[in-house]
Design a protein around this motif. Structure first.
Motif, PDB file in Angstrom:
ATOM      1  N   GLY A 244      60.055 -66.566 -82.127  1.00  0.00           N
ATOM      2  CA  GLY A 244      59.489 -67.821 -82.587  1.00  0.00           C
ATOM      3  C   GLY A 244      60.210 -68.406 -83.785  1.00  0.00           C
ATOM      4  N   LEU A 245      59.544 -69.347 -84.440  1.00  0.00           N
ATOM      5  CA  LEU A 245      60.098 -70.071 -85.576  1.00  0.00           C
ATOM      6  C   LEU A 245      59.272 -69.797 -86.826  1.00  0.00           C
ATOM      7  N   ARG A 246      59.933 -69.910 -87.987  1.00  0.00           N
ATOM      8  CA  ARG A 246      59.218 -69.689 -89.239  1.00  0.00           C
ATOM      9  C   ARG A 246      59.903 -70.479 -90.351  1.00  0.00           C
ATOM     10  N   GLU A 261      54.613 -81.535 -90.334  1.00  0.00           N
ATOM     11  CA  GLU A 261      54.439 -82.186 -89.032  1.00  0.00           C
ATOM     12  C   GLU A 261      55.586 -81.836 -88.087  1.00  0.00           C
ATOM     13  N   LEU A 262      56.806 -81.851 -88.598  1.00  0.00           N
ATOM     14  CA  LEU A 262      57.963 -81.485 -87.774  1.00  0.00           C
ATOM     15  C   LEU A 262      57.908 -80.017 -87.380  1.00  0.00           C
ATOM     16  N   LEU A 263      57.516 -79.158 -88.301  1.00  0.00           N
ATOM     17  CA  LEU A 263      57.403 -77.733 -87.997  1.00  0.00           C
ATOM     18  C   LEU A 263      56.391 -77.501 -86.885  1.00  0.00           C
ATOM     19  N   LEU A 266      57.887 -78.479 -83.556  1.00  0.00           N
ATOM     20  CA  LEU A 266      58.830 -77.471 -83.072  1.00  0.00           C
ATOM     21  C   LEU A 266      58.096 -76.247 -82.522  1.00  0.00           C
ATOM     22  N   GLU A 267      57.100 -75.778 -83.251  1.00  0.00           N
ATOM     23  CA  GLU A 267      56.343 -74.605 -82.810  1.00  0.00           C
ATOM     24  C   GLU A 267      55.672 -74.869 -81.473  1.00  0.00           C
ATOM     25  N   GLN A 268      55.093 -76.051 -81.320  1.00  0.00           N
ATOM     26  CA  GLN A 268      54.420 -76.389 -80.078  1.00  0.00           C
ATOM     27  C   GLN A 268      55.400 -76.416 -78.909  1.00  0.00           C
ATOM     28  N   GLU A 269      56.593 -76.925 -79.176  1.00  0.00           N
ATOM     29  CA  GLU A 269      57.626 -77.012 -78.137  1.00  0.00           C
ATOM     30  C   GLU A 269      57.988 -75.633 -77.594  1.00  0.00           C
ATOM     31  N   PHE A 270      58.168 -74.652 -78.483  1.00  0.00           N
ATOM     32  CA  PHE A 270      58.691 -73.370 -78.038  1.00  0.00           C
ATOM     33  C   PHE A 270      57.602 -72.327 -77.765  1.00  0.00           C
TER      34      PHE A 270
END
Length: 273
Positions: A244-246, A261-263, A266-270
């Motif tokens: 995932g992303l952090r 908001e951008l984070l 991105l999290e929702q996308e992946f």
């Protein structure tokens, strides 16, 4: 625990490798970390592509079974054998068969898969320091996960000693390269930045997907050589690997901007894949 060794599921205690094993003697191989999630091996096509690249670089023959359409199902079956329910972490190790000294006897490969339950990692932002004990070692081998990894071990020791969440690795010229277990990205005015592979960073599975995501949104993507002060001027700095992303909240104690908001976008996308 059960293992998948050269296509056969065996109990862990039945695995027998000799001291002449080339992975043990020379680190002559590579590995992949994969995630199985609710009956699917995530990003399988990207993992297969990277294994092909690793085999080409190491002059290994890619095991044909990896190309089989049902190979991901073999991995998932191993997860079931080890009572992994919804999510499972696989580690697929590949090394050159045979014995020999530096000159190998064959280009064929042996392989082994382990499977363990996986829990989603923490999502709190990372406090990061700049690694001073080691740099990356750019080479044809740095783009994939080699089974000899002293750079990441030494950086992780420094992380532990400094009581930080992660360390930012620089290349020998002082350019931003990666973190100890993930790639690094930053966004400035809808432009995605990430270090070039020539810095010695891993050609990560999430790296490939984040770049694709940005290009699909028609964002400029800049892979290059950057000194670490550029991170302090970004709208968002984040790490990414197959888990995932952090976001990064600070670098050497200096607070970093965080576009929440951008984070979340991105999290929702992946996370939805």
């Amino acid at each position: 625990m059960f293992l998948l060794y050269n296509g056969e599921i065996i109990p862990e205690e039945d695995l027998c490798l000799t001291v002449s094993n080339r992975a043990f003697q020379y680190g002559d191989g590579f590995f992949e970390t994969l995630l199985g999630s609710y009956g699917k091996v995530r990003f399988w096509a990207d993992h297969l592509a990277r294994m092909k690249e690793a085999c080409e670089t190491l002059r290994l023959e890619l095991p044909e079974v990896f190309l089989s359409a049902d190979f991901p199902d073999q991995l998932l079956n191993l997860g079931k054998q080890n009572e992994c329910t919804s999510q499972v972490r696989f580690k697929l190790k590949v090394w050159r068969s045979g014995e020999g000294l530096y000159t190998p006897q064959t280009h064929q490969a042996d392989w082994l898969v382990t499977a363990q339950p996986f829990s989603a990692p923490a999502t709190t932002p990372l406090e990061v320091g700049i690694c001073t004990s080691i740099t990356t070692i750019p080479s044809p081998f740095s783009a994939f996960k080699g089974i000899n990894a002293p750079v990441y071990v030494q950086a992780s020791i420094e992380k532990q000693e400094r009581a930080l969440d992660d360390m930012l690795l620089l290349d020998p010229l002082g350019n931003v390269a990666e973190l100890t277990y993930s790639n690094i990205f930053w966004v400035k005015e809808q432009t995605l930045f990430t270090p070039a592979l020539a810095t010695g960073c891993l050609n990560g599975i999430m790296r490939r997907n984040v770049i694709r995501w940005a290009l699909k949104k028609n964002w400029p993507v800049k892979e290059g050589f950057f000194q670490f002060p550029v991170l302090t001027d970004a709208d968002l700095v984040f790490s990414g690997n197959v888990t995932g992303l952090r976001a990064l909240s600070s670098l050497e104690g200096e607070e970093l901007s965080m576009d929440v908001e951008l984070l979340e976008q991105l999290e929702q996308e992946f996370l939805s894949r």
